[in-house]
Design an enzyme around this catalytic site. Sequence first.
Site, PDB file in Angstrom:
ATOM      1  N   ASP A  21       0.831  -1.210   0.000  1.00 44.51           N
ATOM      2  CA  ASP A  21       0.000   0.000   0.000  1.00 44.51           C
ATOM      3  C   ASP A  21       0.863   1.257   0.000  1.00 44.51           C
ATOM      4  O   ASP A  21       0.405   2.327  -0.404  1.00 44.51           O
ATOM      5  CB  ASP A  21      -0.840   0.093   1.287  1.00 44.51           C
ATOM      6  CG  ASP A  21      -1.729  -1.110   1.457  1.00 44.51           C
ATOM      7  OD1 ASP A  21      -2.252  -1.592   0.437  1.00 44.51           O
ATOM      8  OD2 ASP A  21      -1.872  -1.575   2.607  1.00 44.51           O
ATOM      9  N   LYS A 221      18.919   7.871   6.832  1.00 46.73           N
ATOM     10  CA  LYS A 221      18.973   6.426   6.632  1.00 46.73           C
ATOM     11  C   LYS A 221      20.387   5.930   6.850  1.00 46.73           C
ATOM     12  O   LYS A 221      21.312   6.624   6.440  1.00 46.73           O
ATOM     13  CB  LYS A 221      18.558   6.100   5.192  1.00 46.73           C
ATOM     14  CG  LYS A 221      17.141   6.445   4.850  1.00 46.73           C
ATOM     15  CD  LYS A 221      16.896   6.375   3.340  1.00 46.73           C
ATOM     16  CE  LYS A 221      17.548   7.511   2.586  1.00 46.73           C
ATOM     17  NZ  LYS A 221      17.388   7.480   1.142  1.00 46.73           N
ATOM     18  N   ASP A 246      18.617   2.779  -3.979  1.00 48.25           N
ATOM     19  CA  ASP A 246      19.730   2.351  -4.838  1.00 48.25           C
ATOM     20  C   ASP A 246      20.991   2.025  -4.037  1.00 48.25           C
ATOM     21  O   ASP A 246      21.999   1.678  -4.623  1.00 48.25           O
ATOM     22  CB  ASP A 246      20.071   3.454  -5.841  1.00 48.25           C
ATOM     23  CG  ASP A 246      20.707   4.653  -5.170  1.00 48.25           C
ATOM     24  OD1 ASP A 246      20.078   5.223  -4.235  1.00 48.25           O
ATOM     25  OD2 ASP A 246      21.848   5.006  -5.515  1.00 48.25           O
TER      26      ASP A 246
END
Lengths: 299, 299
Positions: A21, A221, A246
């Site tokens: 979702d 991150k 990536d």
Amino acid sequence: MPTPIKLSSRNDYESFLEKFDTFLLDCDGVLWHGNTLLPGVREVLALLRQKGKRLIFVTNNSAKSRASYSLKFKKLNIEVNENEIFCSAYIAAYYLKNILKFPKEKKIYVIGESGITEELDLEGIRSCGSSEDDDGKDFDFNDIHPDPTVGAVLCGLDTRINYKKIAKAFNYLYSNPDCLFLLTNDDSTIPYNGTLYPGTGSLVAPLIKSLNRNPDAVMGKPNKPMMDCITNEFQLDVERTCMIGDRLNTDIQFGINGKLKTLLVLTGISKEHDILIKNAPIVPDYYLPSLGDFSELCK
Amino acid sequence: MPTPIKLSSRNDYESFLEKFDTFLLDCDGVLWHGNTLLPGVREVLALLRQKGKRLIFVTNNSAKSRASYSLKFKKLNIEVNENEIFCSAYIAAYYLKNILKFPKEKKIYVIGESGITEELDLEGIRSCGSSEDDDGKDFDFNDIHPDPTVGAVLCGLDTRINYKKIAKAFNYLYSNPDCLFLLTNDDSTIPYNGTLYPGTGSLVAPLIKSLNRNPDAVMGKPNKPMMDCITNEFQLDVERTCMIGDRLNTDIQFGINGKLKTLLVLTGISKEHDILIKNAPIVPDYYLPSLGDFSELCK
């Protein structure tokens, strides 16, 4: 470690998209390279919205604020809502205000670009440094003084970094053990024009080395502050959420840390070889040459 | 590890000086702080010369050439011969010419100040970078290009360091695995005005981190190139040579590596506590509050 599943047919694409979702998407290397949109990406993002998917854009780049990113999406003719953008400059301001409850009477010394100071301003957090110290003057040791009102040093990528900024940040941290040491991200390199350049994690290395001290927190991150901020604003069903990126050691690790499913695209830093070698340390659930490959479904 | 001997009386000073023909002396923190000569030092150096001792000045500071150091000694009214000065900029030029036989058709990219480029010029070694890249212009990724004529990147302290210099050095080393990576010294900090600032060893950390590569050679104390250069110009009787310095991990370790005797003075970085604690990792043979204390013998 299970072998990652390569998505390669229309059927693969359809059944993959049905599983989720919500998609968390890294930007540079996934949507674009610098200012160039990758082929098919605009169509794929429109398709995902059409299918009712929730899109969240997650980037370690600290140079831009949410507002500047929003402008960039608009210039590239991609629909976006500012609150779907989680950039490391925003996370830093959010974390300082909501998690650290940074005291109003203190200020932040910033090594970094305007994205950081804009986001701090929006949260009502005082800052100094950044472009103030791009003065081009010769460095003078006598200009450096401890400042007990500096409660944190926050570092992001700064292509105007100079010895004055490094010396000031060092001095604030060295003279005051309570001064926090924060990074927007610790990427050692950034991609540009098909090659690499030193990133925030490298530019901050002089402070780590001279202070013999690691940062107190890293926003981007694969670290927790980024995920905490997203889950505070959106309810994520982890089983039906996929992180697309990536770079294995930031994007994919971030998804793994958050117990999300993960999809690696090969248009950026990490290569197929990196995930197929024996004992690869970080492996995504799925991989795909390019995000634009899903545009097959638009035909 | 034997306990270091504290020199504290006229008798101690006399018997200590009789043991040696040659003294290697660090400069900042031993002779002076910045531009301020420490009390008694001028008299002590004159006394040592009068007693026929050979003096060799050994400094990791890369900002000045031998000629600039010579001028500094003269301004402070201290006798010196230029060939008694071993500064890390000179060692770098010496090492490139005599040890590495650096090819004439190649050039050195320098992060550092004029001391380095002056010494390279004197050895007939071509260089680029340094003040050329202090241009104050905004950084542009498109200005960075590989250059196969750059055969080495040499880094020293540079208070005009900027992202352009870091990105160029990164690019030369990243695009050409044969390009050498050299440091004048790896001191993580430098003392100034009673506090510390980031030193060469810290400023070079972005390259080490982004390249994931350590330097190929470090010129300054406690490393071998500095000693090789000294022993190539002077015959040292190690039993009758003493290294005098204020920093355990550079000066005293340098003396220990060279099998010399060592004297720590307490006018700089290292403190009495550092050598008297249990299991101190680096301990000198002797120590003394200040080099100027030997001036007792002038009375």
